[in-house]
Design an enzyme around this catalytic site. Structure first.
Site, PDB file in Angstrom:
ATOM      1  N   THR A  43      -2.560  -5.624  -7.199  1.00  0.00           N
ATOM      2  CA  THR A  43      -2.542  -4.634  -6.130  1.00  0.00           C
ATOM      3  C   THR A  43      -2.922  -5.271  -4.799  1.00  0.00           C
ATOM      4  O   THR A  43      -3.584  -6.312  -4.759  1.00  0.00           O
ATOM      5  CB  THR A  43      -3.527  -3.488  -6.383  1.00  0.00           C
ATOM      6  OG1 THR A  43      -4.875  -3.945  -6.125  1.00  0.00           O
ATOM      7  CG2 THR A  43      -3.444  -2.975  -7.810  1.00  0.00           C
ATOM      8  N   ASP A  44      -2.531  -4.624  -3.719  1.00  0.00           N
ATOM      9  CA  ASP A  44      -3.065  -5.004  -2.420  1.00  0.00           C
ATOM     10  C   ASP A  44      -4.537  -4.596  -2.375  1.00  0.00           C
ATOM     11  O   ASP A  44      -5.022  -3.846  -3.229  1.00  0.00           O
ATOM     12  CB  ASP A  44      -2.254  -4.357  -1.293  1.00  0.00           C
ATOM     13  CG  ASP A  44      -2.139  -5.250  -0.073  1.00  0.00           C
ATOM     14  OD1 ASP A  44      -3.087  -6.019   0.193  1.00  0.00           O
ATOM     15  OD2 ASP A  44      -1.120  -5.183   0.635  1.00  0.00           O
ATOM     16  N   TRP A  45      -5.242  -5.062  -1.361  1.00  0.00           N
ATOM     17  CA  TRP A  45      -6.708  -4.998  -1.350  1.00  0.00           C
ATOM     18  C   TRP A  45      -7.240  -3.584  -1.058  1.00  0.00           C
ATOM     19  O   TRP A  45      -6.840  -2.942  -0.095  1.00  0.00           O
ATOM     20  CB  TRP A  45      -7.247  -5.992  -0.321  1.00  0.00           C
ATOM     21  CG  TRP A  45      -7.708  -7.277  -0.932  1.00  0.00           C
ATOM     22  CD1 TRP A  45      -8.942  -7.853  -0.803  1.00  0.00           C
ATOM     23  CD2 TRP A  45      -6.979  -8.153  -1.788  1.00  0.00           C
ATOM     24  NE1 TRP A  45      -9.001  -9.022  -1.528  1.00  0.00           N
ATOM     25  CE2 TRP A  45      -7.813  -9.227  -2.148  1.00  0.00           C
ATOM     26  CE3 TRP A  45      -5.688  -8.130  -2.311  1.00  0.00           C
ATOM     27  CZ2 TRP A  45      -7.421 -10.255  -2.991  1.00  0.00           C
ATOM     28  CZ3 TRP A  45      -5.279  -9.160  -3.163  1.00  0.00           C
ATOM     29  CH2 TRP A  45      -6.141 -10.192  -3.485  1.00  0.00           C
TER      30      TRP A  45
ATOM     31  N   TYR B 108       0.809  -1.210   0.000  1.00  0.00           N
ATOM     32  CA  TYR B 108       0.000   0.000   0.000  1.00  0.00           C
ATOM     33  C   TYR B 108       0.846   1.265   0.000  1.00  0.00           C
ATOM     34  O   TYR B 108       0.448   2.304  -0.506  1.00  0.00           O
ATOM     35  CB  TYR B 108      -0.872   0.050   1.269  1.00  0.00           C
ATOM     36  CG  TYR B 108      -1.922  -1.019   1.375  1.00  0.00           C
ATOM     37  CD1 TYR B 108      -2.958  -1.102   0.459  1.00  0.00           C
ATOM     38  CD2 TYR B 108      -1.894  -1.931   2.430  1.00  0.00           C
ATOM     39  CE1 TYR B 108      -3.934  -2.072   0.570  1.00  0.00           C
ATOM     40  CE2 TYR B 108      -2.869  -2.904   2.557  1.00  0.00           C
ATOM     41  CZ  TYR B 108      -3.888  -2.974   1.626  1.00  0.00           C
ATOM     42  OH  TYR B 108      -4.853  -3.932   1.750  1.00  0.00           O
TER      43      TYR B 108
END
Length: 493
Positions: free
Chosen positions: A380-382, A341
């Site tokens: 991507t991260d969540w 992130y």
């Protein structure tokens, strides 16, 4: 031509055995017919009566992936680019409010549904949004996992191009299960030390054995992608994710990373290492999420920066370059990468941007894709495209550095950076809007090519793990594997 295949009826599906070839699983009552060529059986996903390259299990996975990517509509590719929010199976209990679903519009407890029934939301994102990557959090037990997987795969098989679901999980084998990204694991999976505990054994071969066992249990639960290992160098002891790393020692982290990825990804006696025993690994978090400023984590707005003190940015890349991207076995490299992130503050000296890593053209395109030559999936991260909360402490979207963009504009910026997939997004709408914006900016031909490139990468990981041949689970086999005495004892020791 002599027939070289036979079939047997299983619980809810047929299993077709090709002599010296690939076994095929096909749901009972499927719209997908079986074709025969040279005596072997193949699935006719397209219903044309002829075998096209992506249906031909004799061809290399890369060729099949490229063929299917070229046939997909933009709507289909947008679905592939989505990675679902966390799924509870069944959607009940104290976490249901945050992660839950409904069954014919009712809560699970009121619906009379079986634990393995698909939620309304799962049916919608598989059919309408064409999602094929599903993140599993809670599983009630092994039986539920098997029956739910087979229902999900049957729905996917009978929808569109018959692309199967690539189910995934955050680490499930840790002896503790209180971390917010793990939720509650209900199935009796074997329990092991967490990342830094594995490193403390100083035995890469033990970590590789864990990877092999973990992969066997994951495949028996219908999981074909591991959102792990976490290979950030643990240089900031105040960071809340410190314990899941392989520690602060670079060489040890490199060795453990390589052992973990090879254990999970390798199918024994396979020419290229890939096969139906393989589980894709998604190494995280590029370019190293360990040095979060003052230990504050990037899940929250107060922790949006990574600072890399002491001029040691290059050191944080070594677990990737010397570990995950330099496997000695046939699979050669980790199949996916997740950027963190955080904003890698001051690292981008080319464009001068301080944005979250997945939005950074320098981090993903120039560094990861260009300089390091990585051509696997970047996910991507969540929740990075969602809006942030009203306060820095609120757990919400994590659009660090691009807070002023719309959701569609954030998707486009990540695509421009070189990202293939969006974690925590079930809705295809913003991806399709990003495509429209990209067509206005670059032209339709360029955007079509850009989407197709990501589709081929995403599909490759499905073909290599045999999902197009047989995504179905055998109940007896799964119950014998998951949490068996041998695996549990090895984890305990």
């Amino acid at each position: 031509m002599e027939k070289k295949w036979s079939q047997e009826e299983k619980d809810g599906y047929r299993l077709i055995h090709n002599e010296g070839g690939k076994d095929l699983g096909i749901s009972s009552g499927s719209r997908v017919a079986i074709l025969s060529e040279d005596g072997y059986a193949f699935k006719d996903f397209l219903g044309t009566g002829k075998i096209v390259p992506y249906e031909d299990w004799r061809l290399p996975a890369g060729e099949r992936a490229a063929d299917l990517a070229s046939r997909l509509s933009i709507e289909d590719i947008a679905g592939l680019m989505l990675y679902s929010a966390h799924q509870l199976i069944p959607a009940k209990g104290p976490l249901a409010a945050a992660f839950g679903g409904t069954y014919d519009g009712k809560a699970f407890e009121e619906s009379g549904a079986s634990p393995w029934d698909l939620t309304d939301q799962q049916k919608e994102f598989i059919v309408k949004d064409r999602v094929r990557h599903v993140l599993i959090m809670k599983l009630q037990d092994t039986e539920t996992a098997v029956r739910w997987n087979n229902k999900l795969q049957a729905l996917a098989e009978n929808t569109g191009f018959g692309i199967p679901a690539n189910n995934s999980s955050d680490p499930r084998h840790g002896a503790g299960s209180s971390a917010e990204y793990m939720g509650v694991t209900g199935e009796p999976i074997s329990k092991w030390a967490n990342g830094i505990g594995l490193t403390a054994a100083f035995e890469p071969e033990a970590v590789r054995e864990f990877g092999e066992i973990g992969a066997a249990e994951y495949r028996a639960l219908g999981i074909t992608t591991a959102l792990s290992p976490q290979i950030d160098l643990a240089t900031e002891p105040r960071w809340m994710r410190f314990a899941d790393t392989f520690g602060e020692h670079t060489e040890l982290t490199v060795e453990m990373t390589r052992a973990y990825c090879e254990g999970f990804q390798t199918t024994k006696n396979s020419q290229d290492g890939w096969g139906d025993e393989s589980v894709n690994t998604m190494v995280k978090h590029f370019p190293g999420g360990g040095p979060c400023e003052a230990g504050r984590d990037g899940h929250y707005a107060y922790g949006k920066y990574a600072v890399y003190p002491g001029g040691k940015f290059e050191e944080h890349l070594r677990p990737f370059t010397e570990g995950a991207f330099s496997l000695k076995g046939g699979t050669k490299t980790a199949s996916a990468v997740m950027p963190y992130y955080t904003i890698s503050y001051g690292v981008d000296q080319t464009y001068g941007e301080n944005v979250g890593n997945s939005f950074s053209k320098y981090i993903v395109n120039d560094l990861l894709r260009g300089r390091l030559g990585y051509d696997g999936v970047v996910c991507t991260d969540w929740g990075i495209t969602h809006d942030m909360g009203k306060t820095e402490e609120e757990f919400a979207g994590k659009c660090w550095g691009v807070e002023g963009l719309t959701e569609a504009e954030r998707h486009l910026k990540a695509l421009e950076a070189g990202v293939d997939q969006f974690g925590g997004n079930n809705d295809a709408g913003p991806v399709l809007e990003a495509y429209r914006l990209g067509c206005e900016k670059y032209g339709e031909e360029a955007m079509r090519s850009r989407f197709e490139r990501s589709a081929a990468r995403l599909l490759l990981n499905m073909f290599r793990t045999g999902l197009f041949e047989n995504p179905y689970l055998d109940m007896e086999h799964s119950c014998q594997v998951v949490g068996c005495r041998e695996f549990s004892e090895k984890g305990y020791l």
